[in-house]
Scaffold this motif. Structure first.
Motif, PDB file in Angstrom:
ATOM      1  N   LEU A   1     -13.512  27.595   2.740  1.00 33.56           N
ATOM      2  CA  LEU A   1     -12.998  26.243   2.752  1.00 33.56           C
ATOM      3  C   LEU A   1     -12.327  25.757   4.006  1.00 33.56           C
ATOM      4  N   GLY A   2     -11.402  26.678   4.481  1.00 34.30           N
ATOM      5  CA  GLY A   2     -10.556  26.028   5.615  1.00 34.30           C
ATOM      6  C   GLY A   2     -11.673  25.861   6.782  1.00 34.30           C
TER       7      GLY A   2
ATOM      8  N   ARG B   1     -10.069  32.068   1.584  1.00 32.06           N
ATOM      9  CA  ARG B   1     -11.048  33.094   2.028  1.00 32.06           C
ATOM     10  C   ARG B   1     -12.357  32.937   1.251  1.00 32.06           C
TER      11      ARG B   1
ATOM     12  N   LEU C   1      -9.372  31.998  12.328  1.00 31.66           N
ATOM     13  CA  LEU C   1     -10.178  30.872  11.764  1.00 31.66           C
ATOM     14  C   LEU C   1     -10.527  29.823  13.076  1.00 31.66           C
TER      15      LEU C   1
ATOM     16  N   PHE D   1       0.035  24.367   1.987  1.00 26.54           N
ATOM     17  CA  PHE D   1       0.810  24.870   2.775  1.00 26.54           C
ATOM     18  C   PHE D   1       1.862  25.797   1.789  1.00 26.54           C
ATOM     19  N   ARG D   2       1.490  26.183   0.801  1.00 25.89           N
ATOM     20  CA  ARG D   2       2.049  27.139   0.054  1.00 25.89           C
ATOM     21  C   ARG D   2       2.116  28.327   0.626  1.00 25.89           C
TER      22      ARG D   2
HETATM   23  C1  LIG Z   1      -5.181  29.166   7.295  1.00 28.33           C
HETATM   24  C2  LIG Z   1      -6.093  28.772   6.291  1.00 28.33           C
HETATM   25  C3  LIG Z   1      -6.251  27.330   6.256  1.00 28.33           C
HETATM   26  C4  LIG Z   1      -7.405  29.573   6.065  1.00 28.33           C
HETATM   27  O1  LIG Z   1      -8.048  29.057   5.208  1.00 28.33           O
HETATM   28  P1  LIG Z   1      -9.308  29.820   4.235  1.00 28.33           P
HETATM   29  O2  LIG Z   1     -10.154  28.728   3.405  1.00 28.33           O
HETATM   30  O3  LIG Z   1      -8.780  30.842   3.634  1.00 28.33           O
HETATM   31  O4  LIG Z   1     -10.170  30.203   5.365  1.00 28.33           O
HETATM   32  P2  LIG Z   1     -11.845  30.545   5.386  1.00 28.33           P
HETATM   33  O5  LIG Z   1     -12.150  31.225   3.943  1.00 28.33           O
HETATM   34  O6  LIG Z   1     -12.518  29.117   5.796  1.00 28.33           O
HETATM   35  O7  LIG Z   1     -11.736  31.471   6.611  1.00 28.33           O
HETATM   36  C5  LIG Z   1     -12.548  31.220   7.682  1.00 28.33           C
HETATM   37  C6  LIG Z   1     -11.862  32.464   8.823  1.00 28.33           C
HETATM   38  O8  LIG Z   1     -10.420  32.419   9.088  1.00 28.33           O
HETATM   39  C7  LIG Z   1      -9.951  33.776   9.188  1.00 28.33           C
HETATM   40  N1  LIG Z   1      -9.280  34.042   8.197  1.00 28.33           N
HETATM   41  C8  LIG Z   1      -8.766  33.230   6.961  1.00 28.33           C
HETATM   42  N2  LIG Z   1      -8.075  33.945   6.030  1.00 28.33           N
HETATM   43  C9  LIG Z   1      -7.713  35.139   6.640  1.00 28.33           C
HETATM   44  C10 LIG Z   1      -6.751  36.168   6.509  1.00 28.33           C
HETATM   45  N3  LIG Z   1      -6.003  36.175   5.344  1.00 28.33           N
HETATM   46  N4  LIG Z   1      -6.799  37.207   7.178  1.00 28.33           N
HETATM   47  C11 LIG Z   1      -7.536  37.103   8.435  1.00 28.33           C
HETATM   48  N5  LIG Z   1      -8.293  36.229   8.593  1.00 28.33           N
HETATM   49  C12 LIG Z   1      -8.661  35.320   7.952  1.00 28.33           C
HETATM   50  C13 LIG Z   1     -11.289  34.657   9.190  1.00 28.33           C
HETATM   51  O9  LIG Z   1     -11.799  34.794  10.439  1.00 28.33           O
HETATM   52  C14 LIG Z   1     -12.223  33.847   8.226  1.00 28.33           C
HETATM   53  O10 LIG Z   1     -13.479  34.100   8.717  1.00 28.33           O
HETATM   54  P3  LIG Z   1     -14.455  34.958   8.023  1.00 28.33           P
HETATM   55  O11 LIG Z   1     -14.252  34.786   6.610  1.00 28.33           O
HETATM   56  O12 LIG Z   1     -15.733  35.087   8.523  1.00 28.33           O
HETATM   57  O13 LIG Z   1     -13.762  36.564   8.331  1.00 28.33           O
HETATM   58  C15 LIG Z   1      -5.430  29.229   4.661  1.00 28.33           C
HETATM   59  O14 LIG Z   1      -4.993  30.512   4.929  1.00 28.33           O
HETATM   60  C16 LIG Z   1      -4.039  28.477   4.476  1.00 28.33           C
HETATM   61  O15 LIG Z   1      -4.077  27.549   3.995  1.00 28.33           O
HETATM   62  N6  LIG Z   1      -2.796  29.062   5.031  1.00 28.33           N
HETATM   63  C17 LIG Z   1      -1.673  28.244   4.753  1.00 28.33           C
HETATM   64  C18 LIG Z   1      -1.522  27.017   5.678  1.00 28.33           C
HETATM   65  C19 LIG Z   1      -1.763  27.437   7.035  1.00 28.33           C
HETATM   66  O16 LIG Z   1      -1.405  28.423   7.780  1.00 28.33           O
HETATM   67  N7  LIG Z   1      -2.514  26.348   7.798  1.00 28.33           N
HETATM   68  C20 LIG Z   1      -2.826  26.662   9.421  1.00 28.33           C
HETATM   69  C21 LIG Z   1      -1.670  25.966  10.066  1.00 28.33           C
HETATM   70  S1  LIG Z   1      -1.687  26.348  11.865  1.00 28.33           S
END
Ligand SMILES: CC(C)(COP(=O)(O)OP(=O)(O)OC[C@H]1O[C@@H](n2cnc3c(N)ncnc32)[C@H](O)[C@@H]1OP(=O)(O)O)[C@@H](O)C(=O)NCCC(=O)NCCS
Length: 285
Positions: A92-93, A89, A126, A25-26
């Motif tokens: 993993l999410g 990105r 996501l 959550f950073r």
């Molecule tokens: C939100 C979060 C969990 C996404 O995790 P991640 O591992 O980067 O996401 P993924 O690589 O699995 O991406 C899956 C999809 O999410 C979306 N996505 C992820 N990061 C994105 C970004 N920075 N901008 C736009 N879309 C994004 C895209 O749709 C992506 O699909 P695609 O790669 O086919 O375009 C991560 O940014 C995070 O930990 N943020 C801080 C904590 C948070 O906000 N948690 C959610 C609380 S509701």
């Protein structure tokens, strides 16, 4: 290339889960400063199932993400999804979210809910991509209230000392279901002796009530309800006025109030600012 594997959150020490959660959550829209003890408390209060939650581990040792899942019978709720910035990105999410959905399904769950704060476009995209759909708006209030002067003086308002009186008929007081974190199983974890309340109507069967906790000049409304929908707004306005009169100069806090909840409109009318708004999304299996 980094090798990231997913493990069940109950297969590693809770400190590892906590670290993965906090580091994931950073840079979050709202700073998440959760001590280990607070994290442990949240797990217990919100009924997070560690067996159904997952932690991502890089190269076999380094926690780099977590997805927390809470379950109550056929209902589930994602209590947090976070990926450390260095591996965002990479898919993993999405991988972790799909893993907890699978865990929920295998436990007979038919719905998952979660909240997404306004402006968190990455998370929204996501969730939408996986099939979650917006269900309703939730708002967080914090600040001074200026209720209508003397709004409550004519009414027969009395101090509600025993929350059991209303929680035993919880559904009757909540035509709009509360958010996960303010629903009955979480409320029951409060120490009833720390809760204060005001109610209207029969002392055996109140018609409307507010329950709150006071922390110095901060007053947190933990629950409110009304069994008379057509009078709910008036009753709750009177009860909030009584609360403010008994706690002058207080700042009120109320978390995750659905916009359809009568208290939401009452707090708005009393001028309490909305400090955060989010959407509750749901996925039906
Ligand atoms: C939100 C979060 C969990 C996404 O995790 P991640 O591992 O980067 O996401 P993924 O690589 O699995 O991406 C899956 C999809 O999410 C979306 N996505 C992820 N990061 C994105 C970004 N920075 N901008 C736009 N879309 C994004 C895209 O749709 C992506 O699909 P695609 O790669 O086919 O375009 C991560 O940014 C995070 O930990 N943020 C801080 C904590 C948070 O906000 N948690 C959610 C609380 S509701």
């Amino acid at each position: 290339m980094n090798d990231v594997s997913l493990v069940s959150a109950d297969s590693v020490p809770l400190e590892v889960v906590w670290r993965a959660f906090v580091d994931g959550f950073r840079d979050y829209v709202v700073p998440v400063e959760l001590s280990f003890d607070e994290f442990e408390q949240v797990i217990a209060d919100e009924k997070i199932s560690l067996a159904a939650s997952v932690v991502a581990v890089r190269d076999g040792v380094e926690p780099c993400g977590a997805a927390m899942l809470a379950i109550r019978t056929a209902e589930s709720w994602c209590g947090g999804l976070g990926v450390v910035p260095s591996v965002r990105r990479t898919g993993l999410g999405r991988r972790m979210m799909l893993a907890i959905i699978k865990e929920a399904r295998t436990r007979g769950v038919t719905r998952m809910r979660l909240e997404c704060i306004d402006g968190n476009h990455a998370a929204w995209s996501l969730y939408e991509g996986i099939g979650f759909r917006p269900a309703r708006r939730l708002e967080i209030f914090r600040g001074a209230a200026t209720p209508r002067p003397d709004a409550w003086k004519a009414a027969s308002i009395w101090p509600l000392g025993d929350p059991g009186l209303v929680w035993n008929r919880f559904a009757a007081y909540h035509p709009v279901p509360p958010a996960w974190q303010t629903d009955l199983p979480v409320l029951r974890r409060h120490n009833p002796q720390r809760l204060l309340g005001w109610a209207i109507g029969n002392t055996e069967r109140p018609r409307s009530y507010v329950l709150f906790r006071a922390f110095g000049d901060l007053v947190r409304i933990v629950d409110s309800g009304s069994s008379v929908p057509e009078q709910a707004a008036d009753h709750l306005a009177m009860l909030v006025a009584a609360l403010v009169e008994s706690n002058p100069r207080c700042n009120l806090i109320a978390h995750n109030l659905p916009v359809e909840n009568s208290l939401n409109a009452v707090l708005r009318d009393a001028g309490v600012p909305v400090v955060l708004a989010q959407t509750e999304l749901e996925l039906r299996f």
